[in-house]
Each structure stands twice: as structure tokens, then as C-alpha cells.
Scaffold this active site. Sequence first.
Site, PDB file in Angstrom:
ATOM      1  N   SER A  45      -3.231  61.931  42.535  1.00 21.63           N
ATOM      2  CA  SER A  45      -4.367  61.667  41.646  1.00 21.63           C
ATOM      3  C   SER A  45      -4.328  60.232  41.129  1.00 21.63           C
ATOM      4  O   SER A  45      -5.358  59.544  41.067  1.00 21.63           O
ATOM      5  CB  SER A  45      -4.363  62.646  40.472  1.00 21.63           C
ATOM      6  OG  SER A  45      -4.587  63.966  40.908  1.00 21.63           O
ATOM      7  N   TYR A  83       1.419  34.081  40.105  1.00 23.81           N
ATOM      8  CA  TYR A  83       2.362  32.969  40.087  1.00 23.81           C
ATOM      9  C   TYR A  83       3.344  33.072  38.917  1.00 23.81           C
ATOM     10  O   TYR A  83       4.351  32.375  38.877  1.00 23.81           O
ATOM     11  CB  TYR A  83       1.620  31.627  40.026  1.00 23.81           C
ATOM     12  CG  TYR A  83       0.651  31.508  38.864  1.00 23.81           C
ATOM     13  CD1 TYR A  83       1.075  31.124  37.592  1.00 23.81           C
ATOM     14  CD2 TYR A  83      -0.698  31.791  39.038  1.00 23.81           C
ATOM     15  CE1 TYR A  83       0.192  31.036  36.532  1.00 23.81           C
ATOM     16  CE2 TYR A  83      -1.596  31.701  37.979  1.00 23.81           C
ATOM     17  CZ  TYR A  83      -1.141  31.326  36.735  1.00 23.81           C
ATOM     18  OH  TYR A  83      -2.019  31.239  35.696  1.00 23.81           O
TER      19      TYR A  83
END
Length: 615
Positions: free
Chosen positions: A156, A417
Site C-alpha cells: 500500500s 547534492y
Amino acid sequence: MDTKNNDINYNSLFIGGKAENGENYINTLTKLLRSHMGWRKNYIPSDIATITDKDKQQPDYQATLKRQNDVLDEVDHRLRSGSVPWMSAGRYWGQMLSDTLTPAMIAYSDAMLWNANNVTLECSMATSQMEADVGNDLADLLGYKDGWGHITHDGSIANLEAMWYMRQFKSMPLAFKEVVPDKVKGLSEWELLNMSVEKVLKILKTLTPEQIDAVKAHSSRSGKNIQKLGKVIVPYTKHYSWLKALDISGVGLDQMVQIPVKSDFRQNVDILKKKIKELVAKKIPILGVVAVVGTTEEGQVDEVNKIVEFRKEMEKQGIYFYIHVDAAYGGYARALFRDENNHFVEYDQLKDMFKQHHVFNTDVHIDKSVYEAYKAIKDTESTTIDPHKMGYVPYNAGGIVIKHESMRNVISYFAPYVFEKKTATAPDMLGSYIIGGSKAGATAAAVWAANKTVPLNITGYGRLIGSSIETAQRFRKFLKTLQFNVNGHIVKAYPLDNPDFNMVDWVLKIDGETDLKKTNELNEKMFDLGSFYDSRVYSNLFLTSHTIFRKDTYGDSPVPFIEKMGFTKDDWEKVGAVTLLRAAIMTPFLHETKDFDYYTKGIAKAMNEKLSQIL
């Protein structure tokens, strides 16, 4: 059962219904427990003990130990009387429960002691690497060469995450127009709403980290443009979690379009195509299409290949939609089609491969349409696949895999990053890329141990899952010939047509009965007597589940089936439902004829006794 060519012998990998491998389990787990206790003792040996012998002698210490033991005795008592005997080779024929793999259970127990939290590498250097390995292995299993995956709470949550991907990718082009308009210069809104995942990723590669952050801030996560994104198309055999996913994601239930199934209970792709063309003609975008591989009620496999082929046709007309495969139940079965080198073989090579690896003892047919559906998974955007189903791993271990690793940056909640530190291939901050936060490293260890012990190809899971498919096909044939003479009534079993997977549904009907409602009542009573709600664990020698096909969800697809039982379409229109008994036949232990015959005779006897109570 002999093995060839490094094939696994799955008899050695389960505790067994009679604890045949119980001593090995206890000895192996004890060895790992002692290893862990040694680690605790030997970590900085000069450190002082914080629990002393004097502490252990205190009355309240001893009283607390007794209280703990009393509670655990109560736990054991409750589990004995309140758990289904799913480990039985042939007594439990109900929900998706079966004996689970020894390596998975032992790895979970061992890793649990280390209490790793896989949300961040700082807390879970060992198990985060294991989860990364699992994701890579599942991506390879599904044919995603550039893919990435992770373990979820269950299917789910995986489906909800897929909905998140659909929504984000559909909204990104609209965000490009706001933040970096030069990147989509000259494109209409309709063209933006039909941009492919690959084109979105290509544009993202050209942006700076700051621009990516700004684009994501203007995407659907802001709440803007969600109503513009279009329809999510699902089959009537969808799992109910898709309703939750549409709700939670903000896309909304009004955006769901349901496609009827055919009489074989696979999604009707012809109607799907027609519906998509109708929506396109009205300039309504298609947010995504869901195909099911292993429906939870019938065990059927949607024709993923036909959906993929249709999308290719539509792309030539400038129309694109995301495809997700809900293979929570059936995903692991792709191992059936992979040779010992993990190559997906040609269909005409299957029979020889099955023979070489002793997959089946009887004549088992795998339809080419099923093969083609599994093959086409590699061309979809994402797949839900649950190790805690056909991976034979303890709950809870769902999973999701995406086609391209870079896709995860579209839903990430921190700039990619920021978290570039890695150990091997494990992400430093998995929580950045998933719905959940804290997650058990023990689950990752369990799945990792299972997948490393049982290869994700014909030598491992292929043989294991093949045994369950064979048993399902044999059980269906057994049901076709089954009939009872009870108090003057002849009662026959009517199974659904051959399942694609290992689910078998059937109806018991009194010969000559013309009332569909009364037949439904008979099967409801059989379920009541054959279910586990009243904890009849020792007196009930056959436990099963049931399901109901209703007209408002199945349309007229069950009509051919009820007509085989002697009912008419008018009966269907009048009653609007048919009740079936249902078995997810996951057990690997009825591969041998002597075992199958022993338990099916017992099942027939138990059914006869239940019918005698009802009639």
C-alpha cells in the site's frame, strides 16, 4: 527432491510444518545470538559493567524478571490460540500466508538486536548497504537496467509512493514553464502535460541545484495545478490502496477511471484504449495507468505488454502517460523466466529450462500472454513488489522499484547534492527519497538474506514459486472432479478458469439449485465454518478464505462463470453478486504427489463434514 546445476533445495530453507528443520533453526539462531552477546562484552573491554551481580540479587530485580517471564508466557499462549496455522503444508488454504524462509527469519532476529534505523546511513551502515543491494537486485529482476528500489512498509505504501511519482512527473513541465521558461519555449500546456519521464529527466540535468529546488517548489507539491494533471486509470481488480493513494496525494477519487475486466478477470485493454482515446479527444490528460500482475482475488496477470505497446502508438500522436505495475503479489514470479545467468529467456526456451531445473513434476502450462506481460515490465516506469508475499519473507517488507535511479530526485525532500556521502551504493539519507522515515534495518537484513540464499532466477525463486503454481493448477483440477453426496444432496465444486498465478477460487453448488442467492448463502456458511475467526485451530482441518464478485465492481465479467454453474444472466442481474471460496496457494510442500494426495483427501473429508453441518 534432487537438485542440478546449483538449483536450491527449498526443503532445507523452511522450518517446516512439523518443525523438520527446527533444530537447525535453533542452533543457527543460537550461534548468532552468542556472537551478538560477545560483541557487547568485547566492545571497549575496559568499560565498567552497569548491571552488577549485586543488582541481579535484589528482590525487585528478581520480581521484575518473573513479571517479564509471565508476560511472555501469556504472549506465547495468545499466539498459540490466536494464530492461523499458515505453516501447515496442506491445512491452511486462505490468505497470502505461508511458511517463511529460514534465512530471512534468522537474519531478522539477528539484525533486530543491532537496532539499525535505515533512514540514515549514520545509524545503519551494514543494513543500509543491504537495502541498497536489495533495491538493485529487485531492479535487475524486473528488467530495469538503470533502476533503483527500496523496501517499504507494505504494498500500500509502495503504491502511494508510485502515485507520488506520477503526480510529480506530470506537474514538473508546468513548473518548468514558471521557473525556467526557456527550457520549454514554444510548448503548449497540452504538450507540457504529455511530456515523458525521460524528457523531464533530460531537462533536469541541464539545471543548477538552485533551479531544481525552485522547480520542485512550483510543482504539485505546492498544491498548484493538481486538478490539471488528468486521470489515473486502474482496473476493477485494483487493490483498495489505490483509493487511499488518490486521497492522500490530493489527486482525488474523482480523478480515478476504472476499467472493466474480461471474463478471464484481466483488465480489458480494448476498453482501456477506447477510454484513453475518449479522454484525449476531450483534452483530458492521462496522469497514469495501473496494471496488476497477480490480482489479490483471482491471481490474474494484466496484459502489461499491450498497454506498453499502446503507449508507444499514442506517443507518436504526442500523448504520454506513466505506467505503474502493481506486482505486489506476482512480482517475484519474474524469476521463473530468468535462466541461471539472470537472462530473460525466450518463450520457446521455457519448457526446456523448466525440465533442466526440475521446476515441475506434472504438465504445467504458462500461457504466452503471461510471459509477455512479465517481459514488458522492464518498459514501465515503476513496479510494486512485496518480498513479504512471494519472497517468503516475514512481514513487513513491501517494495517499490523505479525505472531510472534519477527519478527519485523528483520526489526527494532534500536536494540530492546535500547528501552525496555514500558507502558503496547506499544513499546517505534514504529518508530523503521515500515516504517513510524511521525503518527497521532488520527488515532489510531479512530480505537481503532471502534473496542471496534463493537466487532471483530459475535456480532459486523460479523453482520455489513454480512449485506453488503447480500446486494451484493441480488443486483446481482436483476441485473440478470434486462432488459430495450429503443428506440426499449432490454438491459439486466449480473453480474459476485456470489462474495465471497461484490463486484458486471456487464455488460449491447443490446440483439442481436454481437460486444464486441460496448458493451464495451456502458458500458464506462454508466460509464461516472454514475460517479462523473463532480460533478453531485444532478442530478445523481445512481453513480457507473467501471473496465476493459484485456487479458494481466486476460488471458482467462473472456471467460466463455463473452460467457454467447453470445460472443465467438474469440471475446475475437480480442478485448482483457471487460468493467464492478463495485460496492463495503459496505452500511449496505439495510438490510431490504423495503429499498432495494426502492433504487433498483430508480437505475433501473436511469439506464433507462442514456440508453435513450446513445441510
